[in-house]
Design a protein around this motif. Structure first.
Motif, PDB file in Angstrom:
ATOM      1  N   VAL A  59     -38.405 -17.404 -13.080  1.00 48.88           N
ATOM      2  CA  VAL A  59     -37.183 -17.802 -13.462  1.00 48.88           C
ATOM      3  C   VAL A  59     -37.489 -19.332 -13.517  1.00 48.88           C
ATOM      4  CG1 VAL A  59     -34.617 -18.372 -13.045  1.00 48.88           C
ATOM      5  CG2 VAL A  59     -35.655 -16.127 -12.727  1.00 48.88           C
ATOM      6  N   THR A  60     -37.168 -19.978 -14.617  1.00 47.82           N
ATOM      7  CA  THR A  60     -37.428 -21.534 -14.707  1.00 47.82           C
ATOM      8  C   THR A  60     -36.183 -22.277 -14.427  1.00 47.82           C
ATOM      9  OG1 THR A  60     -39.180 -21.161 -16.431  1.00 47.82           O
ATOM     10  CG2 THR A  60     -38.182 -23.320 -15.995  1.00 47.82           C
ATOM     11  N   LEU A  61     -35.990 -23.071 -13.535  1.00 47.04           N
ATOM     12  CA  LEU A  61     -34.928 -23.786 -12.986  1.00 47.04           C
ATOM     13  C   LEU A  61     -35.221 -25.349 -13.103  1.00 47.04           C
ATOM     14  CD1 LEU A  61     -34.774 -22.320  -9.380  1.00 47.04           C
ATOM     15  CD2 LEU A  61     -33.540 -21.669 -11.540  1.00 47.04           C
ATOM     16  N   GLU A  62     -34.153 -26.069 -13.687  1.00 42.50           N
ATOM     17  CA  GLU A  62     -34.171 -27.588 -13.785  1.00 42.50           C
ATOM     18  C   GLU A  62     -33.024 -28.122 -12.530  1.00 42.50           C
ATOM     19  OE1 GLU A  62     -32.678 -28.739 -17.487  1.00 42.50           O
ATOM     20  OE2 GLU A  62     -30.451 -28.061 -17.235  1.00 42.50           O
ATOM     21  N   GLY A 112     -44.071 -29.543 -14.791  1.00 41.97           N
ATOM     22  CA  GLY A 112     -43.468 -30.682 -15.390  1.00 41.97           C
ATOM     23  C   GLY A 112     -42.233 -31.019 -14.412  1.00 41.97           C
ATOM     24  N   GLU A 113     -40.912 -30.911 -15.205  1.00 43.22           N
ATOM     25  CA  GLU A 113     -39.792 -30.961 -14.505  1.00 43.22           C
ATOM     26  C   GLU A 113     -39.009 -29.949 -14.030  1.00 43.22           C
ATOM     27  OE1 GLU A 113     -38.608 -34.055 -13.409  1.00 43.22           O
ATOM     28  OE2 GLU A 113     -40.375 -34.872 -14.215  1.00 43.22           O
ATOM     29  N   HIS A 114     -39.618 -29.002 -14.007  1.00 44.60           N
ATOM     30  CA  HIS A 114     -39.000 -27.532 -13.889  1.00 44.60           C
ATOM     31  C   HIS A 114     -39.746 -26.850 -12.758  1.00 44.60           C
ATOM     32  CE1 HIS A 114     -37.786 -28.279 -18.202  1.00 44.60           C
ATOM     33  NE2 HIS A 114     -36.501 -27.550 -17.836  1.00 44.60           N
ATOM     34  N   ALA A 115     -38.945 -26.189 -11.821  1.00 41.45           N
ATOM     35  CA  ALA A 115     -39.202 -25.448 -10.972  1.00 41.45           C
ATOM     36  C   ALA A 115     -39.421 -23.885 -11.161  1.00 41.45           C
ATOM     37  CB  ALA A 115     -38.410 -25.465  -9.448  1.00 41.45           C
ATOM     38  N   ILE A 116     -40.499 -23.170 -10.996  1.00 39.97           N
ATOM     39  CA  ILE A 116     -40.360 -21.905 -11.021  1.00 39.97           C
ATOM     40  C   ILE A 116     -40.239 -20.980  -9.886  1.00 39.97           C
ATOM     41  CG2 ILE A 116     -41.961 -19.933 -11.993  1.00 39.97           C
ATOM     42  CD1 ILE A 116     -43.715 -22.421 -13.420  1.00 39.97           C
ATOM     43  N   ALA A 117     -39.463 -20.008 -10.276  1.00 39.41           N
ATOM     44  CA  ALA A 117     -38.893 -19.263  -8.913  1.00 39.41           C
ATOM     45  C   ALA A 117     -38.975 -17.601  -9.469  1.00 39.41           C
ATOM     46  CB  ALA A 117     -37.298 -19.459  -8.735  1.00 39.41           C
ATOM     47  N   MET A 118     -39.120 -16.892  -8.293  1.00 39.02           N
ATOM     48  CA  MET A 118     -39.282 -15.502  -8.300  1.00 39.02           C
ATOM     49  C   MET A 118     -38.233 -15.043  -7.382  1.00 39.02           C
ATOM     50  SD  MET A 118     -42.343 -12.863  -8.096  1.00 39.02           S
ATOM     51  CE  MET A 118     -43.168 -13.381  -9.651  1.00 39.02           C
ATOM     52  N   PRO A 119     -37.253 -13.960  -7.987  1.00 41.53           N
ATOM     53  CA  PRO A 119     -36.253 -13.264  -7.231  1.00 41.53           C
ATOM     54  C   PRO A 119     -36.616 -12.318  -6.158  1.00 41.53           C
ATOM     55  CG  PRO A 119     -35.885 -13.397  -9.330  1.00 41.53           C
ATOM     56  CD  PRO A 119     -37.350 -13.601  -9.505  1.00 41.53           C
ATOM     57  N   PHE A 120     -36.036 -11.933  -5.117  1.00 40.36           N
ATOM     58  CA  PHE A 120     -36.426 -11.096  -4.139  1.00 40.36           C
ATOM     59  C   PHE A 120     -35.772  -9.974  -4.645  1.00 40.36           C
ATOM     60  CE2 PHE A 120     -37.137 -14.754  -1.471  1.00 40.36           C
ATOM     61  CZ  PHE A 120     -38.357 -13.998  -0.570  1.00 40.36           C
ATOM     62  N   GLY A 121     -34.882  -9.714  -5.787  1.00 41.21           N
ATOM     63  CA  GLY A 121     -34.060  -8.658  -6.181  1.00 41.21           C
ATOM     64  C   GLY A 121     -34.557  -8.555  -7.761  1.00 41.21           C
ATOM     65  N   ALA A 122     -33.448  -7.743  -8.499  1.00 40.52           N
ATOM     66  CA  ALA A 122     -33.704  -7.351  -9.866  1.00 40.52           C
ATOM     67  C   ALA A 122     -33.264  -8.738 -10.642  1.00 40.52           C
ATOM     68  CB  ALA A 122     -32.682  -6.266 -10.301  1.00 40.52           C
ATOM     69  N   LEU A 123     -33.616  -8.960 -11.799  1.00 44.91           N
ATOM     70  CA  LEU A 123     -33.286  -9.942 -12.664  1.00 44.91           C
ATOM     71  C   LEU A 123     -32.062  -9.867 -13.619  1.00 44.91           C
ATOM     72  CD1 LEU A 123     -36.810 -10.877 -14.092  1.00 44.91           C
ATOM     73  CD2 LEU A 123     -35.384 -12.523 -12.422  1.00 44.91           C
ATOM     74  N   ASP A 124     -31.484  -8.365 -13.421  1.00 47.61           N
ATOM     75  CA  ASP A 124     -30.523  -8.272 -14.262  1.00 47.61           C
ATOM     76  C   ASP A 124     -29.191  -9.022 -13.944  1.00 47.61           C
ATOM     77  OD1 ASP A 124     -32.167  -6.172 -14.755  1.00 47.61           O
ATOM     78  OD2 ASP A 124     -30.732  -4.571 -13.737  1.00 47.61           O
TER      79      ASP A 124
END
Length: 481
Positions: free
Chosen positions: A55-58, A89-101
């Motif tokens: 998931v990309t976050l700003e 760049g100016e974005h953080a990349i995250a990975m969830p501990f659960g489903a992406l739904d």
């Protein structure tokens, strides 16, 4: 309607003030939250993209770092914890501990800043541990999944990413540890604090052997991590392989194969942190992890999702950087004054892909650990369990902890088994003639007896002393002892 609430009588202003002060003290005594745990602000960002597992976050880049945890609010309002695994760049990349739904562009991401350091997140990379964990089955986040009573929230807060003890200060290996399996006690004798790798393909009895070790080894506590295990096999392992006797002194951490990669990775960290907690009490701890390979698979998924380039067989470089950080945490602890240091004896299973014992993960793990045990499919197919190939197995500390006589017995037995392996095919073809070679004749007589000694049922326990006595008797019957 009259207010029937009973209130204490207050005769004067002084009594009223005393009651208020007493009430405030009671509230404060009950609260007692450390200052650094108090959030002072909540930073809000937005989801700008969801691709694959990431998931990309700003709006997060000025206050967050690798390993920080954020809360994602889905379109349906559901909360999902996530970990920041990289930046672009100016974005953080995250990975969830659960489903992406339910996650989509524009969803809110929350990040709590705490009083200890306005730029530092209370990451959640700590776990509160206590002795009540023994006998329990938990998930990688420390929550019980065995249907029993909740765990006590009181205990010691431990860092999931703790560093290994300083190499120059940590204690040396302890005395010999009885594993209860003759093939291991004789040919890969293990010391307290030693780290062994259990290399095996699928379906050769690896889980059964690990259950025997957890149940029969003479350790104080066993910590078992099932990383990426099949969900169907969990209860079979707990009830059949481990059993009530083994579970009574064990802590089991489970992340099944359908768990997100972060949860599978976290299972290894959680189990290691629990082992460190008991080691720091001066206890002898046995950690069993099944398997390091699936831990590396989780690291590969995380690394590729963050944009790392694939290298050896698709594994990004971070996998082989992370392996020693995890494996070096096992072993002897720091000295505890006049008391012996606690020890973490570790057995890590490695699921060799395609029975290739030189594939990248197996090769890297073998170079880090203090010995290796090889399980052979051909031995399993021949019906001998545990299917340990003692000629390909090695303990780097065995010669230093066994007596001179014990080392001689093991060397003689190895030589006989090696000769038997050389002539076995010729004997089975009927082409061998007894009397041509004295060494081969000896192997022909003794090797079948050694094979019987190496065979052991799941419920059978043998002490290290009894195993060496049995080996001595076998060799003495042929005038070799």
């Amino acid at each position: 309607m009259q207010d029937e609430t009973v209130r204490p009588a207050v005769s004067n202003q002084s009594d009223l003030l005393s009651n208020v002060q007493a009430g405030l003290r009671a509230v404060l005594e009950g609260a007692r939250v450390p200052l650094e745990d108090l959030p002072v602000a909540t930073l809000e960002g937005r989801v700008t993209g969801v691709i694959g597992l990431s998931v990309t976050l700003e709006g997060m880049t000025d206050f967050t770092g690798i390993g920080d945890r954020v809360t994602l609010l889905g379109l349906d309002g559901r909360k999902t914890e996530a970990e920041i695994i990289g930046f672009r760049g100016e974005h953080a990349i995250a990975m969830p501990f659960g489903a992406l739904d339910g996650l989509g562009a524009g969803c809110r991401a929350l990040f709590k800043l705490h009083a200890a350091n306005h730029r530092q997140l209370k990451t959640g990379a700590t776990l509160t541990l206590n002795d009540g964990l023994i006998g329990r089955v938990i998930d990688p986040m420390g929550c019980p999944i065995d249907g029993k009573a909740p765990l006590s929230p009181k205990g010691v807060s431990c860092n999931l990413r703790a560093k290994p003890p300083e190499a120059a200060l940590r204690a040396r290996l302890g005395p010999r540890l009885t594993l209860g399996v003759s093939a291991l006690d004789l040919f890969t004798t293990c010391r307290e604090g030693q780290r062994l790798g259990l290399f095996a393909g699928s379906g050769v009895g690896k889980s059964t052997l690990m259950g025997m070790l957890a149940r029969d080894s003479n350790c104080d506590v066993a910590v078992i991590a099932l990383v990426g295990e099949r969900g169907r096999e969990v209860r079979e392992f707990l009830e059949d392989d481990l059993g009530p006797e083994g579970l009574a002194k064990a802590v089991v951490v489970i992340a099944t194969s359908d768990s997100p990669p972060l949860m599978r990775r976290e299972a290894a960290y959680t189990a290691t942190t629990i082992a460190e907690y008991f080691r720091d009490q001066g206890k002898s701890v046995l950690i069993l992890m099944d398997s390091v390979t699936r831990f590396c698979h989780a690291l590969r998924e995380i690394g590729l999702s963050s944009g790392e380039p694939p290298a050896t067989r698709g594994y990004p470089p971070s996998v082989f950087a992370e392996l020693p950080r995890l494996l070096e945490r096992a072993g002897p602890g720091l000295p505890l004054g006049n008391k012996p240091a606690g020890q973490i004896t570790a057995i890590y299973s490695v699921l060799v892909e395609g029975d290739d014992h030189n594939e990248p993960v197996a090769d890297a793990v073998r170079g880090i650990l203090d010995g290796h045990v090889v399980m052979d499919r051909r031995i399993a197919e021949a019906g001998r369990y545990p299917a340990i190939n003692v000629l390909r197995s090695l303990s780097r500390t065995a010669s230093g902890c066994n007596s001179v006589e014990e080392n001689r017995l093991v060397q003689e037995a190895r030589a006989i088994l090696a000769t038997w392996e050389d002539i076995q095919d010729v004997v089975q073809l009927g082409a061998y003639r007894e009397g041509n070679d004295a060494r081969s004749d000896m192997a022909l007589r003794v090797a079948p007896q050694l094979e019987v000694l190496l065979r052991q049922s799941r419920s059978e326990h043998r002490s290290l002393k009894d195993s060496f006595l049995a080996l001595s008797n076998v060799l003495a019957s042929q005038g070799l002892s």
